[in-house]
Design a protein around this motif. Structure first.
Motif, mmCIF file in Angstrom:
data_model
loop_
_atom_site.group_PDB
_atom_site.id
_atom_site.type_symbol
_atom_site.label_atom_id
_atom_site.label_comp_id
_atom_site.label_asym_id
_atom_site.label_seq_id
_atom_site.Cartn_x
_atom_site.Cartn_y
_atom_site.Cartn_z
ATOM 1 N N GLU A 702 42.799 55.566 48.977
ATOM 2 C CA GLU A 702 43.202 54.448 48.824
ATOM 3 C C GLU A 702 41.881 53.593 49.050
ATOM 4 O O GLU A 702 41.543 52.623 48.415
ATOM 5 N N ALA A 703 41.156 53.901 50.152
ATOM 6 C CA ALA A 703 39.724 52.932 50.118
ATOM 7 C C ALA A 703 38.871 53.227 49.042
ATOM 8 O O ALA A 703 38.236 52.114 48.550
ATOM 9 N N PHE A 704 38.778 54.282 48.477
ATOM 10 C CA PHE A 704 37.928 54.336 47.147
ATOM 11 C C PHE A 704 38.328 53.687 46.023
ATOM 12 O O PHE A 704 37.692 52.858 45.397
ATOM 13 N N VAL A 705 39.745 53.580 45.842
ATOM 14 C CA VAL A 705 40.412 52.609 44.448
ATOM 15 C C VAL A 705 40.104 51.259 45.154
ATOM 16 O O VAL A 705 39.723 50.326 44.288
ATOM 17 N N GLN A 706 40.372 50.760 46.234
ATOM 18 C CA GLN A 706 40.052 49.447 46.685
ATOM 19 C C GLN A 706 38.584 48.959 46.402
ATOM 20 O O GLN A 706 38.363 48.002 45.974
ATOM 21 N N TYR A 707 37.602 50.002 46.721
ATOM 22 C CA TYR A 707 36.249 49.590 46.402
ATOM 23 C C TYR A 707 36.164 49.582 44.872
ATOM 24 O O TYR A 707 35.315 48.599 44.535
ATOM 25 N N LEU A 708 36.443 50.332 44.139
ATOM 26 C CA LEU A 708 36.514 50.300 42.722
ATOM 27 C C LEU A 708 37.046 48.982 42.144
ATOM 28 O O LEU A 708 36.298 48.233 41.453
ATOM 29 N N VAL A 709 38.297 48.652 42.608
ATOM 30 C CA VAL A 709 38.775 47.313 42.325
ATOM 31 C C VAL A 709 37.969 46.016 42.622
ATOM 32 O O VAL A 709 37.586 45.208 41.773
ATOM 33 N N GLU A 710 37.531 46.124 43.908
ATOM 34 C CA GLU A 710 36.435 44.946 44.459
ATOM 35 C C GLU A 710 35.202 44.735 43.543
ATOM 36 O O GLU A 710 34.709 43.751 43.338
ATOM 37 N N THR A 711 34.640 46.161 43.117
ATOM 38 C CA THR A 711 33.479 46.066 42.337
ATOM 39 C C THR A 711 33.579 45.355 40.809
ATOM 40 O O THR A 711 33.015 44.704 40.274
ATOM 41 N N LYS A 712 34.995 45.787 40.448
ATOM 42 C CA LYS A 712 35.251 45.327 39.169
ATOM 43 C C LYS A 712 35.645 43.811 39.310
ATOM 44 O O LYS A 712 35.119 42.850 38.360
ATOM 45 N N LYS A 713 35.980 43.329 40.305
ATOM 46 C CA LYS A 713 36.281 41.829 40.450
ATOM 47 C C LYS A 713 35.346 41.336 40.575
ATOM 48 O O LYS A 713 35.353 39.943 40.112
ATOM 49 N N ASN A 714 34.429 41.697 41.540
ATOM 50 C CA ASN A 714 33.305 41.091 41.856
ATOM 51 C C ASN A 714 32.119 41.008 40.892
ATOM 52 O O ASN A 714 30.926 40.445 40.969
ATOM 53 N N GLY A 715 32.011 42.194 39.908
ATOM 54 C CA GLY A 715 31.070 42.281 38.760
ATOM 55 C C GLY A 715 29.812 43.063 39.643
ATOM 56 O O GLY A 715 28.728 42.858 39.142
ATOM 57 N N THR A 716 30.082 43.735 40.672
ATOM 58 C CA THR A 716 28.938 44.516 41.362
ATOM 59 C C THR A 716 28.712 45.943 40.898
ATOM 60 O O THR A 716 29.865 46.250 40.415
ATOM 61 N N SER A 717 27.832 46.630 41.199
ATOM 62 C CA SER A 717 27.441 47.849 40.751
ATOM 63 C C SER A 717 27.991 48.627 41.912
ATOM 64 O O SER A 717 28.365 48.599 43.019
#
Length: 764
Positions: A702-717
């Motif tokens: 769940e934490a991993f997916v949340q991190y992926l979502v956040e990087t997509k949303k923020n455009g970060t690597s």
């Protein structure tokens, strides 16, 4: 008159012992068949007086032999029906097993004994049956099994396992429990303080690697004296029971690992410091090693064995001693290595002239670069003669070393099946290998093989491939897979009119999942959801901890599971068999573990797409979390797949002491997750247990997916270090939390039969 009434089973057992003692003629003045009668009383109480055991001399081959025959009315007036004559207690136990399985159709499993289900009217043997073992020794245990599986076993757990071992013919089991009690006394006698010793000993779930010299100390607090005392008391019972059941326990000895302060206390002693193990901080590794050619080594060895003999009796001359497990010698010269082994055996012989040194041969595979043929030969030939040493070819089914090392240069060795790393549960095995290969090794030119053995790191499922190797020890021909599986399933699911679908399911599994011929993926198959989440590197791993699924799930696991369900529809009795219930959950567990791979790969594909959004990532990740919830739901229906079983067993040793209870629970949690203070062997001993899947693995994903979502949303690597830091934080928090009771996480009381059917519909 009521005071004189005695239960029938007890009366028959007493009568059996008194009547049957006369015809027995012992092959050894010290041998007693009382343990066999006790075994019958425990497992087949309704037939307590029906078996007669007799020890006979005359077989000088070194192999165990038994004969089964019917007892006629003229032969016995005490009610005995089956005569089992043998040349050793272990052979008699195997004879009893042969009768109850081949004639009675019942068996004993890790999940429990079903021997009491044998028919009220015992089947006759007819033509007498004589069998002999094809090897002298049938060995059991890996040093690390005592941490990965039996760390928190109570005597009741051991009692079932020891009966399982005896009946299957094991006669040489490792016996590590209680080691620390003797070691502490030796160190105290040598002048070390309690603080010195406490700083050296490791926690209960990690003692195997302290005994191996890999780690020292504990990152979770001092080992409680209560634990040391209780384990010593348990060992007294275990050794006594092993001997009673005809086994020769392989006892510990002093291996040379000492507290750091030993070098200060004895400044002239030959003490070297071992290497760092698996990235552990120096505080917990770099163990000090007293070299065997130092006279102090022999002094401590004598102290250890004398104290051990006083505690358990003179019950064995075989000692386990491993000096270089995943830790290379201080010097690689041939003379140095020969000096080490020569002095080591001399230390054993100084206190026991009949001493035999047993060692695991894992080092010759795991550190093959160091252990060249020349170095191995020098090390082994430092031990004079060939009868004072036994080497366990620990990983024979996938990485045998006996061929490379010329049958260990004449030393005795045992063909072993390692199979299971860290107690992982993935379904895997090589049926052909564990039947044909030992027979070929035994008959190879110049072979010095003297036994077969099971050396699993943990006992978690895959019971079929363990059973077949022990049965192969009693056949000079490789066992036929199809015939063996049919018989095995009929005993495992002992029920009238067993539906053929149940047998067909296991025939399919045995010919595919349990016929793995790829050495790169043998021993276990680890599910990727048990590993720390990452963008890459999880799928299709090979080597030491493979995740490669070497079979097609849709043509193996899926139809096998459907056939088992079909069999349950056809037989109400089958649905209530504990082993059937276990297998339903186990195979469903494997199905979901495999399906997780597909969902994960879809998630990674979407995330890596330049056109995907955070909503796309969230959407494709939903099935991932749903699968983990479903898996946890299935696992919670069976007590053998529960996290509370492990934690509850640990806490039970606290005897109500809250501080010790917390300490033991932390040990139990840390081993199956971070395995170290900061994840040094993270996820190595991972388990698919109800409560752990949804409470720990699902949280990480769940934490991993949340991190992926956040990087997509923020455009970060994506930053792998950031992910690892988050996972470490989750692990540290989970390890230190405490359950309210042994029943924590028990969230389902639904019938596994119903839940499995729902899962099949959903994921097949």
């Amino acid at each position: 008159m009521k005071a004189l009434v005695v239960p029938l089973a007890v009366a028959l057992a007493t009568l059996g012992k008194s009547c049957l003692a006369f015809p027995a003629h012992s092959a050894s003045n010290n041998a007693s068949v009382d343990g066999l009668y006790n075994l019958v009383n425990r497992r087949v109480p309704q037939h307590a007086g029906a078996f007669r055991f007799a020890l006979a001399s005359g077989n000088n081959t070194g192999l165990d032999t038994f004969t089964l025959r019917d007892v006629t009315s003229q032969d016995d007036s005490c009610g005995a029906q089956i005569d089992i004559e043998c040349n050793s207690i272990s052979a008699c136990a195997r004879g009893l097993y042969t009768y109850v399985t081949e004639f009675g159709g019942v068996d004993i499993w890790w999940t429990g004994s079903r021997l009491d289900q044998i028919a009220d009217s015992l089947p006759s043997v007819g033509t007498p049956v004589t069998r002999s073992s094809v090897v002298r020794y049938r060995y059991f245990f890996n040093t690390v099994t005592f941490s990965y599986t039996t760390a928190f076993y109570a005597f009741e757990d051991w009692e079932l396992l020891l009966d399982w071992m005896a009946l299957r013919g094991i006669n040489l089991p490792l016996a590590w429990v209680g080691y620390e009690y003797i070691l502490v006394e030796v160190f105290q006698e040598a002048g070390l303080s309690d603080t010195d010793i406490a700083d050296f000993l490791s926690g209960p779930a990690f003692q195997a690697w302290n005994r191996f010299g890999n780690i020292q100390g504990s990152w979770m607090g001092e080992l409680p004296r209560q634990w040391i005392d209780d384990q010593f008391a348990l060992q007294k019972k275990l050794v006594s029971r092993m001997v009673e059941l005809g086994m020769t326990p392989v006892l510990p000895s002093f291996a040379g690992f000492v507290p750091r302060t030993f070098a200060t206390l004895y400044p002239n002693a030959s003490v070297v410091v071992g290497g760092q193990w698996n990235g552990f901080p120096p505080t917990y590794t770099n163990d000090s090693f007293l070299e065997p050619f130092d006279p102090l080594f022999t002094t401590l060895q004598k102290s250890f064995i004398d104290k051990q003999s006083a505690a358990y009796g003179n019950v064995s001359h075989i000692y386990t001693l491993d000096q270089y497990n995943e830790n290379n010698p201080y010097n690689g010269s041939l003379s140095y290595l020969a000096n080490i082994s020569s002095a080591t055996l001399a230390s054993l012989k100084s206190v026991d002239s009949q001493a035999v040194w047993l060692m695991q041969g894992w080092l010759f595979f795991s550190a093959e670069t160091f252990w060249t043929n020349e170095r191995v030969q020098a090390y082994l030939e430092g031990v004079p003669g060939n009868d004072s040493m036994i080497i366990l070819d620990l990983y024979s089914e996938a990485q045998p070393q006996w061929q490379r090392l010329s049958s260990y240069f004449g030393k005795q060795w045992i063909w072993c099946e390692l199979h299971d790393f860290g107690g992982n549960q993935g379904m895997e095995g090589n049926f052909i290998n564990v039947t044909a290969a030992p027979i070929e090794a035994l008959s190879s030119p110049g072979s010095t093989m003297v036994g077969v053995g099971l050396t699993p790191e943990g006992l978690e499922g895959n019971e079929l491939v363990y059973d077949v190797l022990l049965d192969q020890a009693w056949s000079s021909d490789a066992l036929d897979r199809a015939a063996y599986v049919t018989s095995w399933v009929s005993r495992r699911y002992y029920t009238p009119d067993l539906p053929s679908a149940a047998v067909d399911a296991w025939q399919l599994l045995s010919s595919t999942v349990y016929s793995n011929t790829d050495p790169s993926s043998q021993a276990t198959v680890k599910s990727i959801f048990e590993l720390e989440p990452a963008l890459a590197g999880l799928v299709n791993r090979t080597g030491h901890h493979p995740t490669l699924v070497f079979y097609d799930t849709n043509t193996t696991v899926v139809p096998a599971l459907k056939m088992l369900i079909e069999a349950g529809y056809k037989s109400e009795e089958l649905a209530s068999v504990p082993e059937y219930q276990y297998d339903l959950v186990d195979i469903t567990r494997q199905l979901l573990a495999n399906r997780f791979i597909d969902i994960y790969q879809s998630l990674i594909t979407v995330y890596n797409s330049s056109t995907s959004t955070e909503n796309d990532v969230s959407r494709v990740a939903e099935p991932l979390q749903e699968l983990l919830f479903d898996l946890d739901h299935v696992l919670l229906t069976n007590s053998h797949f529960l996290l509370p079983r492990w934690i509850g067993a640990a806490k039970a040793w606290s005897r109500g002491n809250a501080t010790i209870s917390s300490y033991l629970e932390y040990n139990a949690r840390n081993q199956i997750t971070l395995w170290g203070p900061t994840g040094q062997i993270n996820d190595y001993a991972s388990k698919q247990w109800g409560g752990l899947v949804n409470g720990y693995y699902a949280r990480r994903w769940e934490a991993f997916v949340q991190y992926l979502v956040e990087t997509k949303k923020n455009g970060t690597s994506y930053n792998a270090t950031t992910v690892s830091d988050v996972m470490l934080e989750i692990g540290e928090e989970w390890d230190k939390q405490l359950s309210d009771s042994e029943q924590a996480y028990l969230g389902s009381t639904e019938n596994s039969w119903e839940i499995v059917q729902q899962i099949v519909v959903k994921y097949c």
